[in-house]
Design an enzyme around this catalytic site. Structure first.
Site, PDB file in Angstrom:
ATOM      1  N   HIS A 149       0.820  -1.209   0.000  1.00  0.00           N
ATOM      2  CA  HIS A 149       0.000   0.000   0.000  1.00  0.00           C
ATOM      3  C   HIS A 149       0.853   1.259   0.000  1.00  0.00           C
ATOM      4  O   HIS A 149       0.523   2.241  -0.655  1.00  0.00           O
ATOM      5  CB  HIS A 149      -0.923  -0.009   1.218  1.00  0.00           C
ATOM      6  CG  HIS A 149      -2.075  -0.944   1.072  1.00  0.00           C
ATOM      7  ND1 HIS A 149      -2.893  -1.297   2.115  1.00  0.00           N
ATOM      8  CD2 HIS A 149      -2.562  -1.609  -0.005  1.00  0.00           C
ATOM      9  CE1 HIS A 149      -3.822  -2.131   1.687  1.00  0.00           C
ATOM     10  NE2 HIS A 149      -3.641  -2.337   0.408  1.00  0.00           N
ATOM     11  N   ARG A 157      -9.873  -1.286 -12.039  1.00  0.00           N
ATOM     12  CA  ARG A 157      -9.758  -2.395 -11.083  1.00  0.00           C
ATOM     13  C   ARG A 157     -10.962  -2.360 -10.142  1.00  0.00           C
ATOM     14  O   ARG A 157     -10.930  -1.721  -9.098  1.00  0.00           O
ATOM     15  CB  ARG A 157      -8.453  -2.272 -10.310  1.00  0.00           C
ATOM     16  CG  ARG A 157      -7.200  -2.348 -11.183  1.00  0.00           C
ATOM     17  CD  ARG A 157      -5.954  -2.281 -10.312  1.00  0.00           C
ATOM     18  NE  ARG A 157      -4.735  -2.447 -11.079  1.00  0.00           N
ATOM     19  CZ  ARG A 157      -3.969  -1.449 -11.520  1.00  0.00           C
ATOM     20  NH1 ARG A 157      -4.322  -0.190 -11.254  1.00  0.00           N
ATOM     21  NH2 ARG A 157      -2.871  -1.682 -12.191  1.00  0.00           N
ATOM     22  N   GLU A 217      -2.667 -13.520 -18.418  1.00  0.00           N
ATOM     23  CA  GLU A 217      -1.715 -13.390 -17.321  1.00  0.00           C
ATOM     24  C   GLU A 217      -1.276 -14.743 -16.764  1.00  0.00           C
ATOM     25  O   GLU A 217      -0.490 -14.799 -15.822  1.00  0.00           O
ATOM     26  CB  GLU A 217      -2.321 -12.538 -16.197  1.00  0.00           C
ATOM     27  CG  GLU A 217      -3.705 -12.948 -15.761  1.00  0.00           C
ATOM     28  CD  GLU A 217      -4.361 -11.926 -14.855  1.00  0.00           C
ATOM     29  OE1 GLU A 217      -3.658 -11.081 -14.281  1.00  0.00           O
ATOM     30  OE2 GLU A 217      -5.603 -11.983 -14.713  1.00  0.00           O
ATOM     31  N   ASN A 270       2.480  -8.183 -15.122  1.00  0.00           N
ATOM     32  CA  ASN A 270       2.942  -8.413 -13.744  1.00  0.00           C
ATOM     33  C   ASN A 270       2.786  -9.874 -13.349  1.00  0.00           C
ATOM     34  O   ASN A 270       3.741 -10.541 -12.942  1.00  0.00           O
ATOM     35  CB  ASN A 270       2.169  -7.531 -12.759  1.00  0.00           C
ATOM     36  CG  ASN A 270       2.359  -6.061 -13.036  1.00  0.00           C
ATOM     37  OD1 ASN A 270       3.143  -5.681 -13.898  1.00  0.00           O
ATOM     38  ND2 ASN A 270       1.655  -5.224 -12.312  1.00  0.00           N
ATOM     39  N   ASP A 271       1.570 -10.393 -13.434  1.00  0.00           N
ATOM     40  CA  ASP A 271       1.327 -11.782 -13.067  1.00  0.00           C
ATOM     41  C   ASP A 271       1.928 -12.749 -14.085  1.00  0.00           C
ATOM     42  O   ASP A 271       2.423 -13.813 -13.719  1.00  0.00           O
ATOM     43  CB  ASP A 271      -0.173 -12.052 -12.921  1.00  0.00           C
ATOM     44  CG  ASP A 271      -0.699 -11.657 -11.551  1.00  0.00           C
ATOM     45  OD1 ASP A 271       0.128 -11.492 -10.632  1.00  0.00           O
ATOM     46  OD2 ASP A 271      -1.921 -11.501 -11.404  1.00  0.00           O
ATOM     47  N   ARG A 323       8.169 -11.018  -6.927  1.00  0.00           N
ATOM     48  CA  ARG A 323       8.996  -9.814  -6.951  1.00  0.00           C
ATOM     49  C   ARG A 323       8.887  -8.990  -5.674  1.00  0.00           C
ATOM     50  O   ARG A 323       9.668  -8.072  -5.463  1.00  0.00           O
ATOM     51  CB  ARG A 323       8.626  -8.930  -8.146  1.00  0.00           C
ATOM     52  CG  ARG A 323       7.194  -8.440  -8.128  1.00  0.00           C
ATOM     53  CD  ARG A 323       6.946  -7.546  -9.314  1.00  0.00           C
ATOM     54  NE  ARG A 323       5.551  -7.150  -9.364  1.00  0.00           N
ATOM     55  CZ  ARG A 323       5.118  -6.108 -10.047  1.00  0.00           C
ATOM     56  NH1 ARG A 323       5.953  -5.365 -10.710  1.00  0.00           N
ATOM     57  NH2 ARG A 323       3.855  -5.802 -10.052  1.00  0.00           N
ATOM     58  N   CYS A 357      -1.322  -4.007 -19.984  1.00  0.00           N
ATOM     59  CA  CYS A 357      -1.785  -3.168 -18.883  1.00  0.00           C
ATOM     60  C   CYS A 357      -0.950  -3.339 -17.617  1.00  0.00           C
ATOM     61  O   CYS A 357      -1.268  -2.785 -16.574  1.00  0.00           O
ATOM     62  CB  CYS A 357      -3.252  -3.451 -18.562  1.00  0.00           C
ATOM     63  SG  CYS A 357      -3.583  -5.127 -17.989  1.00  0.00           S
TER      64      CYS A 357
END
Length: 589
Positions: free
Chosen positions: A204, A311, A449, A472-473, A483, A520
């Protein structure tokens, strides 16, 4: 003093130069002692009072949020309120006091340490990051119990001297505490960057740092122990490097880089209305990733052509201590409609709920043994058809007010696509029966992904209207690398030949089938990879609004023919050094 350099995980770009301000965790000063039988209930009440005080403080923070504060801050404050209300945090320590006669501080730390150990066993990066949220909440309670407070140095107003530039160095710092480093009117304080021992790309604090556009490096391990109060510190948020007590020469070099970056940012602002077109005339679509409808103004300000990734899980999470519930159809519809109207006719791609075992809606839910591979995203939605149907109806209703597309996360099987499309048709049939308007031709896309999806792409292109690559995934699943774990983060490599080949083949297969293909993930907003992605054939990028203008500038300076030829050679390479060198050469074209 001797100069030294630390390496960590870069989470927010830019350079910050200032004096170190250390935040000492209250947990380090906790006293351990046993209380007498007749004092046990007094100790219980002391902890209960401290928890109540933190609840009030969080509510005050929410009420006093500056108008320009990132929308994520309010959601994160709500998440901390939820954690504070969870029996594992608010009640289990009371049982420890009664059973073991521990003092309140010791009981709380004991329980939090036990919870943290459980989270350490979880493989999924998002859920493991929630360990830090629990620790941050406990830290706030401990500060009340010990009578300490967040040590924010006062700002001395001197019209002749600028305020001191401050780099916060801490083991961890919560998003709520970050508010303490801002003026009451919401303007920036002397806080210009931060460094933490723990955390990762999805923590966060990292998300808030990017939203505030503050240079930050996390996952430094020993920074809070090695850096001393008032040390000169350079935070290089691009390289993930922190330099402590730099030499005068290094300091001057970084100040020159800092000044150059400031000038470059001013130049970028002039590109807002400039079309994203390569030097040979190829138009490129630049879209924004958002979490909430309130992010739309920032997307428009950056010149986004639409929203490539909404999201939607942020509408379901962080809903306050009194609302552990799923938002209803009308509530969701209003939020989706708000985003659609805010984008003023530009397309809005809404990703369906991406939660599950790794991001539990109810913290009393049991955690899967391996949540990264468990019931999450579309698997979770198909297992909860009524909840999924409610969301689909809300999205469809919003499509009556502008261009909306539906994006389905974490698909891997043809039957998952078929079941999802059947659910969408069921939602449409219900709305038709109720005479509720929606876009009959709404497009449905798949997030690529999971490596299996990329390798079996023909199954997807026959059924879907567009594709969006979640790098990312995809990279983490492909390389089996988390990561967020600083011990292996250096192995997370978007330039691994397997990663590049899989992304390139996905783009090519999608285009051959006549489908739009977007990226994305983080790669879309990395200017060092813009030309490489263009050379692969990518024509649609979706990223955080703060990254959009820099990527546009790179596109405007790109000769597409030249980078396409070079990219073909890169895709044939296998040696890491050869690939990295070739990508650097792309930047020089």
């Amino acid at each position: 003093m001797a100069s030294f350099l630390l390496h960590g995980i870069p989470v927010s770009r830019g350079i910050a130069i200032g004096r170190a301000h250390l935040l000492t965790p209250a947990a380090l000063d906790v006293k351990h002692y046993l209380v007498a039988d007749d004092q046990v209930e007094n100790e219980v009440r002391r902890l209960q009072d401290a928890i109540a005080a933190v609840h009030r403080n969080l509510q005050e923070l929410w009420t006093d949020l500056p108008k320009d504060a990132p929308t994520e801050l309010g959601a994160f404050i709500d998440v901390h309120a939820l954690i504070l209300s969870d029996p594992m945090v608010s009640e289990a320590p009371l049982d420890i006091i009664r059973a073991r006669h521990y003092n309140a501080e010791w009981a709380l730390v004991t329980q939090i340490d036990d919870l943290s150990a459980q989270f350490d066993e979880i493989e999924d990066e998002y859920l493991r990051e929630r360990k830090h949220d629990i620790q941050q909440v406990a830290e706030r309670v401990l500060k009340v119990l010990t009578g300490t407070a967040l040590n924010v140095p006062p700002i001395v107003v001197d019209e002749d001297q600028p305020p001191p530039q401050m780099i916060v160095v801490a083991h961890d710092i919560s998003p709520a505490d970050m508010l303490a480093f801002r003026d009451r009117d919401g303007g920036p304080r002397s806080f210009i960057g931060f460094v933490t021992d723990v955390g990762g790309q999805n923590s966060h604090t990292a998300i808030v740092a990017r939203s505030l556009d503050i240079p930050a490096v996390v996952g430094m391990d020993q920074a809070s122990r090695l850096v001393e109060q008032d040390d000169w510190v350079i935070v290089d948020g691009d390289a993930g490097v922190v330099i402590c007590n730099p030499s005068q020469l290094v300091l001057e070099q970084y100040r020159e880089r800092q000044a150059a970056l400031a000038k470059a940012r001013k130049r970028l602002l002039k590109l807002k209305k400039t079309p994203a077109v390569t030097q040979d005339g190829t138009a490129i679509t630049l879209l924004a990733n958002i979490e909430l409808p309130d992010d739309c103004p920032a997307a428009l300000e950056a010149g986004a052509s639409g929203v490539g990734l909404f999201r939607s899980e942020f509408l379901f999470m962080g809903r306050g201590a009194q609302a552990l519930r799923i938002p209803g159809e009308d509530e969701q519809f209003e939020q989706y409609r708000k985003a659609v109207l805010a984008m003023k006719g530009r397309p809005v791609t809404i990703r369906t709920l991406d939660v599950g075992a790794d991001k539990p809606l109810d913290q009393t839910d049991q955690t899967a043994l391996n949540p990264a591979l468990g019931l999450r995203a579309i698997r979770y939605c198909l297992a909860e058809p009524q909840m999924f149907l409610t969301q689909l109806r809300a999205i469809l209703r919003a499509s009556a007010f502008g261009k909306v597309r539906i994006l389905i996360p974490m698909l891997a099987h043809a039957f998952e696509i078929d079941q999802t499309l059947n659910m969408i048709e069921q939602a449409k049939a219900q709305l038709r029966a109720e005479n509720i308007k929606f876009d009959e031709g709404i497009e449905v896309g798949a997030m690529i992904e999971i490596p299996a999806a990329a390798l079996a792409l023909p199954l997807f292109v026959r059924r879907m209207d567009f594709l969006s690559i979640g790098t990312n995934d995809l990279i983490q699943y492909l390389l089996a690398i988390d990561r967020v774990d600083y011990e292996v983060a250096h192995l997370y490599n978007p330039l691994h030949p397997a990663v590049l080949q899989l992304i390139a083949s996905t783009i090519a297969t999608g285009h051959k089938a006549g489908l739009d293909v977007a990226v994305c993930g983080e790669m879309a907003g990395d200017v060092k990879l813009t030309r490489l992605l263009l050379g692969m054939g990518l024509r649609e990028f979706s990223m955080h609004p703060a990254q959009l203008l820099a990527v546009k500038q790179e596109i405007l300076n790109t000769d597409l023919g030249a980078v396409t030829t070079r990219t073909r050679r890169i895709l044939r390479a296998m040696e890491p050094g050869e690939i990295a060198s070739a990508v650097e050469q792309l930047q020089a074209l």
